[in-house]
Write an enzyme that holds these catalytic residues in place. Structure first.
Site, mmCIF file in Angstrom:
data_model
loop_
_atom_site.group_PDB
_atom_site.id
_atom_site.type_symbol
_atom_site.label_atom_id
_atom_site.label_comp_id
_atom_site.label_asym_id
_atom_site.label_seq_id
_atom_site.Cartn_x
_atom_site.Cartn_y
_atom_site.Cartn_z
ATOM 1 N N VAL A 100 -3.909 3.240 -47.712
ATOM 2 C CA VAL A 100 -5.107 2.389 -47.637
ATOM 3 C C VAL A 100 -6.129 2.709 -48.735
ATOM 4 C CG1 VAL A 100 -4.909 1.946 -45.162
ATOM 5 C CG2 VAL A 100 -6.296 3.878 -45.965
ATOM 6 N N ASN B 134 -7.585 0.832 -38.612
ATOM 7 C CA ASN B 134 -7.589 2.034 -37.774
ATOM 8 C C ASN B 134 -7.360 3.319 -38.566
ATOM 9 O OD1 ASN B 134 -7.110 3.596 -35.149
ATOM 10 N ND2 ASN B 134 -5.175 3.855 -36.247
ATOM 11 N N SER C 204 -16.725 5.145 -34.838
ATOM 12 C CA SER C 204 -16.696 6.276 -33.910
ATOM 13 C C SER C 204 -18.090 6.450 -33.340
ATOM 14 C CB SER C 204 -16.286 7.541 -34.675
ATOM 15 O OG SER C 204 -16.619 8.696 -33.930
ATOM 16 N N TYR D 113 -18.106 12.768 -42.197
ATOM 17 C CA TYR D 113 -17.337 11.858 -41.335
ATOM 18 C C TYR D 113 -18.268 10.800 -40.729
ATOM 19 C CZ TYR D 113 -14.415 10.350 -37.396
ATOM 20 O OH TYR D 113 -13.708 9.599 -36.487
ATOM 21 N N ALA D 114 -19.415 11.256 -40.250
ATOM 22 C CA ALA D 114 -20.382 10.324 -39.655
ATOM 23 C C ALA D 114 -20.813 9.270 -40.673
ATOM 24 C CB ALA D 114 -21.592 11.093 -39.135
ATOM 25 N N ALA D 115 -21.065 9.723 -41.896
ATOM 26 C CA ALA D 115 -21.477 8.779 -42.946
ATOM 27 C C ALA D 115 -20.400 7.727 -43.183
ATOM 28 C CB ALA D 115 -21.774 9.536 -44.236
ATOM 29 N N SER D 116 -19.154 8.178 -43.220
ATOM 30 C CA SER D 116 -18.062 7.228 -43.483
ATOM 31 C C SER D 116 -17.926 6.234 -42.333
ATOM 32 C CB SER D 116 -16.745 7.981 -43.713
ATOM 33 O OG SER D 116 -16.275 8.577 -42.513
ATOM 34 N N LYS D 117 -18.127 6.683 -41.114
ATOM 35 C CA LYS D 117 -17.992 5.784 -39.972
ATOM 36 C C LYS D 117 -19.233 4.890 -39.802
ATOM 37 C CE LYS D 117 -13.870 6.721 -38.376
ATOM 38 N NZ LYS D 117 -12.806 5.682 -38.397
ATOM 39 N N ILE E 255 -11.557 10.693 -27.469
ATOM 40 C CA ILE E 255 -10.246 10.142 -27.120
ATOM 41 C C ILE E 255 -9.184 11.210 -27.382
ATOM 42 C CG2 ILE E 255 -8.592 8.273 -27.543
ATOM 43 C CD1 ILE E 255 -11.324 7.249 -26.560
#
Lengths: 79, 251
Positions: free
Chosen positions: B68, B94, B146, B159-163, B192
Protein backbone atom coordinates in the site's frame (compact mmCIF):
# COMPACT_ATOMS: atom_id res chain seq x y z
CA UNK A 1 -14.66 8.89 -35.76
CA UNK A 2 -10.94 9.74 -35.50
CA UNK A 3 -9.09 10.45 -32.28
CA UNK A 4 -9.27 14.23 -32.71
CA UNK A 5 -13.05 14.03 -32.98
CA UNK A 6 -13.23 11.66 -30.00
CA UNK A 7 -11.09 14.01 -27.92
CA UNK A 8 -13.16 17.03 -28.89
CA UNK A 9 -16.32 15.17 -27.99
CA UNK A 10 -14.92 14.14 -24.60
CA UNK A 11 -13.88 17.70 -23.75
CA UNK A 12 -17.18 19.14 -24.95
CA UNK A 13 -19.26 16.65 -23.01
CA UNK A 14 -17.22 16.74 -19.79
CA UNK A 15 -16.85 20.51 -19.61
CA UNK A 16 -20.29 21.20 -21.11
CA UNK A 17 -18.91 23.58 -23.73
CA UNK A 18 -19.40 23.87 -27.48
CA UNK A 19 -17.10 21.76 -29.63
CA UNK A 20 -15.86 24.92 -31.34
CA UNK A 21 -14.28 25.97 -28.04
CA UNK A 22 -12.11 22.84 -27.92
CA UNK A 23 -8.90 24.12 -29.50
CA UNK A 24 -5.27 23.30 -28.72
CA UNK A 25 -4.97 26.65 -26.95
CA UNK A 26 -7.79 26.06 -24.47
CA UNK A 27 -6.25 25.96 -20.99
CA UNK A 28 -7.27 24.63 -17.60
CA UNK A 29 -8.90 27.32 -15.45
CA UNK A 30 -9.02 29.74 -18.40
CA UNK A 31 -12.80 29.34 -18.59
CA UNK A 32 -15.21 28.83 -15.71
CA UNK A 33 -16.37 25.53 -17.15
CA UNK A 34 -12.89 23.96 -16.81
CA UNK A 35 -12.32 24.09 -13.07
CA UNK A 36 -10.97 21.41 -10.74
CA UNK A 37 -14.32 19.69 -10.38
CA UNK A 38 -14.86 19.55 -14.14
CA UNK A 39 -11.28 18.36 -14.54
CA UNK A 40 -12.19 15.11 -12.76
CA UNK A 41 -15.13 14.64 -15.11
CA UNK A 42 -12.81 15.31 -18.04
CA UNK A 43 -10.34 12.68 -16.81
CA UNK A 44 -13.15 10.15 -16.49
CA UNK A 45 -14.41 11.00 -19.99
CA UNK A 46 -10.96 10.65 -21.55
CA UNK A 47 -10.32 7.35 -19.76
CA UNK A 48 -13.63 5.97 -20.93
CA UNK A 49 -13.31 7.28 -24.47
CA UNK A 50 -9.82 5.86 -25.02
CA UNK A 51 -10.01 2.92 -22.57
CA UNK A 52 -6.95 3.97 -20.64
CA UNK A 53 -5.96 4.70 -17.04
CA UNK A 54 -4.20 8.02 -16.55
CA UNK A 55 -1.43 8.29 -13.97
CA UNK A 56 -1.93 10.84 -11.22
CA UNK A 57 0.98 12.95 -12.49
CA UNK A 58 -0.62 13.11 -15.93
CA UNK A 59 -3.93 14.25 -14.45
CA UNK A 60 -2.09 17.05 -12.70
CA UNK A 61 -0.08 17.97 -15.83
CA UNK A 62 -3.09 18.11 -18.16
CA UNK A 63 -3.15 21.89 -18.38
CA UNK A 64 -4.46 22.40 -21.93
CA UNK A 65 -6.01 20.59 -24.86
CA UNK A 66 -2.60 20.46 -26.54
CA UNK A 67 -1.05 19.04 -23.38
CA UNK A 68 -3.83 16.47 -23.19
CA UNK A 69 -2.91 15.27 -26.67
CA UNK A 70 0.75 15.00 -25.69
CA UNK A 71 -0.15 13.02 -22.58
CA UNK A 72 -2.55 10.74 -24.45
CA UNK A 73 0.20 9.97 -26.95
CA UNK A 74 2.06 8.26 -24.10
CA UNK A 75 -0.89 5.88 -23.91
CA UNK A 76 -0.68 5.10 -27.65
CA UNK A 77 -3.50 7.47 -28.56
CA UNK A 78 -2.21 9.18 -31.69
CA UNK A 79 -3.34 12.52 -33.13
CA UNK B 1 -23.68 -16.93 11.36
CA UNK B 2 -26.62 -16.30 9.03
CA UNK B 3 -26.27 -14.39 5.78
CA UNK B 4 -28.68 -11.71 4.67
CA UNK B 5 -26.90 -11.32 1.32
CA UNK B 6 -26.43 -7.64 2.07
CA UNK B 7 -23.53 -7.43 -0.38
CA UNK B 8 -24.84 -9.63 -3.18
CA UNK B 9 -23.37 -8.49 -6.49
CA UNK B 10 -20.93 -6.08 -4.85
CA UNK B 11 -17.19 -6.03 -5.45
CA UNK B 12 -15.01 -5.22 -2.46
CA UNK B 13 -11.31 -4.73 -1.83
CA UNK B 14 -9.89 -5.11 1.68
CA UNK B 15 -6.27 -4.14 2.33
CA UNK B 16 -4.15 -5.81 4.97
CA UNK B 17 -6.45 -8.80 4.87
CA UNK B 18 -4.24 -11.71 5.85
CA UNK B 19 -5.20 -11.65 9.53
CA UNK B 20 -7.00 -9.83 12.33
CA UNK B 21 -9.62 -7.24 11.49
CA UNK B 22 -8.94 -7.37 7.74
CA UNK B 23 -9.43 -11.11 7.59
CA UNK B 24 -12.64 -10.91 9.64
CA UNK B 25 -13.99 -8.28 7.24
CA UNK B 26 -13.16 -10.44 4.21
CA UNK B 27 -15.04 -13.38 5.73
CA UNK B 28 -18.03 -11.23 6.72
CA UNK B 29 -18.25 -9.72 3.25
CA UNK B 30 -17.89 -13.14 1.61
CA UNK B 31 -20.69 -14.50 3.80
CA UNK B 32 -22.88 -11.61 2.65
CA UNK B 33 -22.38 -12.43 -1.01
CA UNK B 34 -19.69 -10.01 -2.10
CA UNK B 35 -16.86 -10.75 -4.48
CA UNK B 36 -13.85 -9.90 -2.37
CA UNK B 37 -10.29 -9.06 -3.28
CA UNK B 38 -8.12 -9.59 -0.22
CA UNK B 39 -4.82 -7.75 -0.21
CA UNK B 40 -1.52 -8.76 1.27
CA UNK B 41 1.99 -7.55 0.59
CA UNK B 42 3.78 -10.89 0.29
CA UNK B 43 3.27 -12.55 -3.09
CA UNK B 44 1.62 -15.96 -2.73
CA UNK B 45 1.14 -15.67 1.03
CA UNK B 46 -2.67 -15.83 1.05
CA UNK B 47 -3.38 -17.97 -2.01
CA UNK B 48 -4.51 -20.91 0.10
CA UNK B 49 -6.38 -18.69 2.56
CA UNK B 50 -8.40 -17.10 -0.24
CA UNK B 51 -9.24 -20.53 -1.66
CA UNK B 52 -10.33 -21.74 1.77
CA UNK B 53 -12.58 -18.73 2.37
CA UNK B 54 -14.07 -19.10 -1.11
CA UNK B 55 -14.90 -22.71 -0.33
CA UNK B 56 -16.18 -22.04 3.19
CA UNK B 57 -18.56 -19.29 2.08
CA UNK B 58 -19.26 -20.39 -1.51
CA UNK B 59 -17.91 -17.01 -2.52
CA UNK B 60 -15.51 -15.45 -5.00
CA UNK B 61 -12.51 -14.42 -2.89
CA UNK B 62 -9.25 -13.62 -4.63
CA UNK B 63 -5.81 -12.60 -3.38
CA UNK B 64 -4.39 -9.30 -4.59
CA UNK B 65 -0.77 -8.62 -3.82
CA UNK B 66 0.61 -5.10 -3.49
CA UNK B 67 2.33 -2.84 -1.01
CA UNK B 68 0.00 0.00 0.00
CA UNK B 69 2.99 2.34 0.35
CA UNK B 70 3.91 1.91 -3.35
CA UNK B 71 1.63 4.34 -5.17
CA UNK B 72 2.30 2.88 -8.63
CA UNK B 73 1.62 -0.65 -7.45
CA UNK B 74 -1.56 0.52 -5.73
CA UNK B 75 -2.83 2.22 -8.88
CA UNK B 76 -2.19 -0.83 -11.04
CA UNK B 77 -3.72 -3.25 -8.55
CA UNK B 78 -6.85 -1.27 -7.78
CA UNK B 79 -7.42 -0.55 -11.44
CA UNK B 80 -7.02 -4.25 -12.21
CA UNK B 81 -9.98 -4.97 -9.93
CA UNK B 82 -12.19 -2.62 -11.91
CA UNK B 83 -10.99 -4.04 -15.21
CA UNK B 84 -11.49 -7.64 -14.12
CA UNK B 85 -14.76 -7.29 -12.21
CA UNK B 86 -16.20 -4.33 -14.07
CA UNK B 87 -16.61 -2.24 -10.92
CA UNK B 88 -15.42 -1.58 -7.39
CA UNK B 89 -18.15 -0.93 -4.83
CA UNK B 90 -16.35 -1.08 -1.51
CA UNK B 91 -12.82 -0.25 -0.41
CA UNK B 92 -11.71 -1.00 3.12
CA UNK B 93 -8.42 0.67 3.98
CA UNK B 94 -7.41 -1.65 6.78
CA UNK B 95 -3.67 -2.17 6.21
CA UNK B 96 -1.87 -0.67 9.14
CA UNK B 97 1.04 -0.86 11.52
CA UNK B 98 1.49 0.27 15.09
CA UNK B 99 5.00 1.47 15.87
CA UNK B 100 4.81 2.93 19.36
CA UNK B 101 7.38 4.81 21.39
CA UNK B 102 7.55 7.62 23.88
CA UNK B 103 7.85 10.92 22.04
CA UNK B 104 11.50 11.47 22.92
CA UNK B 105 12.29 7.98 21.64
CA UNK B 106 10.32 8.23 18.40
CA UNK B 107 12.87 7.96 15.60
CA UNK B 108 12.46 9.61 12.21
CA UNK B 109 11.92 6.20 10.64
CA UNK B 110 9.27 5.27 13.22
CA UNK B 111 7.35 8.45 12.40
CA UNK B 112 7.67 7.86 8.66
CA UNK B 113 6.69 4.18 8.86
CA UNK B 114 3.49 4.96 10.74
CA UNK B 115 2.55 7.72 8.31
CA UNK B 116 3.53 5.72 5.20
CA UNK B 117 1.36 2.70 5.90
CA UNK B 118 -1.52 4.10 7.92
CA UNK B 119 -2.04 7.43 6.18
CA UNK B 120 -0.30 7.44 2.79
CA UNK B 121 -1.36 3.87 2.02
CA UNK B 122 -4.98 4.73 2.72
CA UNK B 123 -4.68 7.85 0.60
CA UNK B 124 -3.15 6.03 -2.38
CA UNK B 125 -5.85 3.36 -2.36
CA UNK B 126 -8.65 5.90 -1.91
CA UNK B 127 -7.30 8.13 -4.66
CA UNK B 128 -7.67 5.51 -7.37
CA UNK B 129 -10.78 3.88 -5.90
CA UNK B 130 -12.52 7.26 -5.84
CA UNK B 131 -11.95 7.68 -9.58
CA UNK B 132 -13.54 4.31 -10.26
CA UNK B 133 -16.43 4.90 -7.89
CA UNK B 134 -17.15 8.38 -9.24
CA UNK B 135 -17.58 6.88 -12.71
CA UNK B 136 -20.11 4.43 -11.24
CA UNK B 137 -21.75 7.16 -9.15
CA UNK B 138 -21.64 4.57 -6.39
CA UNK B 139 -19.24 3.37 -3.75
CA UNK B 140 -18.30 3.13 -0.11
CA UNK B 141 -14.84 3.80 1.26
CA UNK B 142 -14.21 2.63 4.81
CA UNK B 143 -11.06 3.88 6.47
CA UNK B 144 -9.67 2.26 9.60
CA UNK B 145 -8.52 4.73 12.20
CA UNK B 146 -8.29 3.97 15.92
CA UNK B 147 -9.45 5.27 19.24
CA UNK B 148 -5.83 6.35 19.59
CA UNK B 149 -6.38 8.61 16.60
CA UNK B 150 -9.46 10.19 18.14
CA UNK B 151 -8.38 10.74 21.75
CA UNK B 152 -4.66 9.89 21.85
CA UNK B 153 -2.76 7.56 24.16
CA UNK B 154 0.60 8.29 25.73
CA UNK B 155 3.48 6.55 23.99
CA UNK B 156 1.74 6.52 20.62
CA UNK B 157 2.29 10.02 19.24
CA UNK B 158 3.35 8.98 15.75
CA UNK B 159 0.72 6.26 15.46
CA UNK B 160 -1.93 8.64 16.78
CA UNK B 161 -0.90 11.27 14.24
CA UNK B 162 -1.17 8.79 11.39
CA UNK B 163 -4.62 7.65 12.51
CA UNK B 164 -5.81 11.23 13.04
CA UNK B 165 -4.60 11.99 9.54
CA UNK B 166 -6.87 9.23 8.28
CA UNK B 167 -9.82 10.98 9.92
CA UNK B 168 -8.97 14.38 8.45
CA UNK B 169 -8.51 12.87 5.01
CA UNK B 170 -11.83 11.06 5.31
CA UNK B 171 -13.79 14.18 6.26
CA UNK B 172 -12.44 16.00 3.21
CA UNK B 173 -12.96 13.07 0.87
CA UNK B 174 -16.51 12.54 2.13
CA UNK B 175 -17.44 16.12 1.30
CA UNK B 176 -15.77 16.01 -2.12
CA UNK B 177 -17.26 12.66 -3.11
CA UNK B 178 -20.79 12.88 -1.67
CA UNK B 179 -22.16 14.70 -4.73
CA UNK B 180 -20.73 11.88 -6.85
CA UNK B 181 -22.55 9.16 -4.93
CA UNK B 182 -19.51 7.93 -3.03
CA UNK B 183 -19.61 7.59 0.76
CA UNK B 184 -16.57 7.81 3.03
CA UNK B 185 -16.64 6.76 6.67
CA UNK B 186 -14.17 5.90 9.40
CA UNK B 187 -14.07 3.06 11.88
CA UNK B 188 -12.21 3.77 15.09
CA UNK B 189 -11.71 0.48 16.92
CA UNK B 190 -10.84 0.46 20.59
CA UNK B 191 -9.00 -2.44 22.21
CA UNK B 192 -9.38 -5.34 19.77
CA UNK B 193 -7.76 -8.75 20.21
CA UNK B 194 -5.38 -8.95 17.24
CA UNK B 195 -1.69 -9.48 16.55
CA UNK B 196 -1.20 -5.78 17.28
CA UNK B 197 -2.38 -6.21 20.86
CA UNK B 198 -1.36 -9.78 21.75
CA UNK B 199 1.99 -8.76 23.23
CA UNK B 200 0.55 -6.29 25.70
CA UNK B 201 1.43 -7.38 29.24
CA UNK B 202 -1.39 -8.74 31.41
CA UNK B 203 -1.23 -5.89 33.91
CA UNK B 204 -1.55 -3.29 31.18
CA UNK B 205 -4.23 -5.35 29.47
CA UNK B 206 -6.29 -5.40 32.69
CA UNK B 207 -6.02 -1.64 33.13
CA UNK B 208 -7.19 -1.11 29.54
CA UNK B 209 -10.12 -3.49 29.91
CA UNK B 210 -11.07 -1.73 33.14
CA UNK B 211 -11.70 1.33 30.95
CA UNK B 212 -14.16 -0.58 28.74
CA UNK B 213 -17.66 -0.34 30.15
CA UNK B 214 -18.72 -3.55 28.39
CA UNK B 215 -15.99 -5.31 30.34
CA UNK B 216 -14.22 -7.10 27.52
CA UNK B 217 -11.84 -6.55 24.65
CA UNK B 218 -13.37 -6.35 21.21
CA UNK B 219 -13.00 -9.01 18.57
CA UNK B 220 -12.22 -8.57 14.87
CA UNK B 221 -15.80 -9.68 14.21
CA UNK B 222 -17.11 -6.76 16.24
CA UNK B 223 -15.36 -4.45 13.79
CA UNK B 224 -16.32 -6.50 10.74
CA UNK B 225 -20.01 -6.22 11.62
CA UNK B 226 -19.86 -2.42 11.55
CA UNK B 227 -17.80 -2.52 8.35
CA UNK B 228 -20.61 -4.59 6.83
CA UNK B 229 -23.14 -1.91 7.76
CA UNK B 230 -21.00 0.81 6.16
CA UNK B 231 -20.34 -1.30 3.07
CA UNK B 232 -23.98 -2.17 2.50
CA UNK B 233 -26.89 -0.06 1.34
CA UNK B 234 -28.23 -0.09 4.91
CA UNK B 235 -25.96 2.92 5.36
CA UNK B 236 -26.76 4.60 2.05
CA UNK B 237 -27.50 7.93 3.82
CA UNK B 238 -24.41 7.76 6.06
CA UNK B 239 -21.17 9.49 5.15
CA UNK B 240 -18.45 11.56 6.82
CA UNK B 241 -18.84 9.69 10.13
CA UNK B 242 -16.27 8.38 12.59
CA UNK B 243 -17.76 5.36 14.30
CA UNK B 244 -16.13 4.05 17.45
CA UNK B 245 -16.13 0.29 17.91
CA UNK B 246 -14.81 0.19 21.44
CA UNK B 247 -17.35 -1.31 23.85
CA UNK B 248 -17.97 2.10 25.36
CA UNK B 249 -14.37 2.84 26.27
CA UNK B 250 -13.91 5.66 28.77
CA UNK B 251 -10.77 7.59 27.89
Amino acid sequence: MNNNELLTGAFSEALVIDKSQVTNELQYNSIKEWDSVAHMSLVAALEETFDIMLDTDDIIDMSSVLKAKEILAKYDVKF
Amino acid sequence: MLSSNLLAGKVALVTGASRGIGLAIVKRFALEGASVYMNSRSEGSIDELAKQISADFSADVQPLYFDVTDSNAVQKAVWSVAKKSGRLDVLVNNAGIMRDAMIAMSSDSLIRDNMAVNFEGSFYCSRIAARIMMKQSYGSIINLSSIIGTVGVGGHSAYAASKSAVIGMSHAMAKELAPKGVRVNVLAPGFIETDLTENIKSERRKSVIDQIMMGRAGTPNDVANVALFLASDLSQYVSNQVIGVDGCMVT
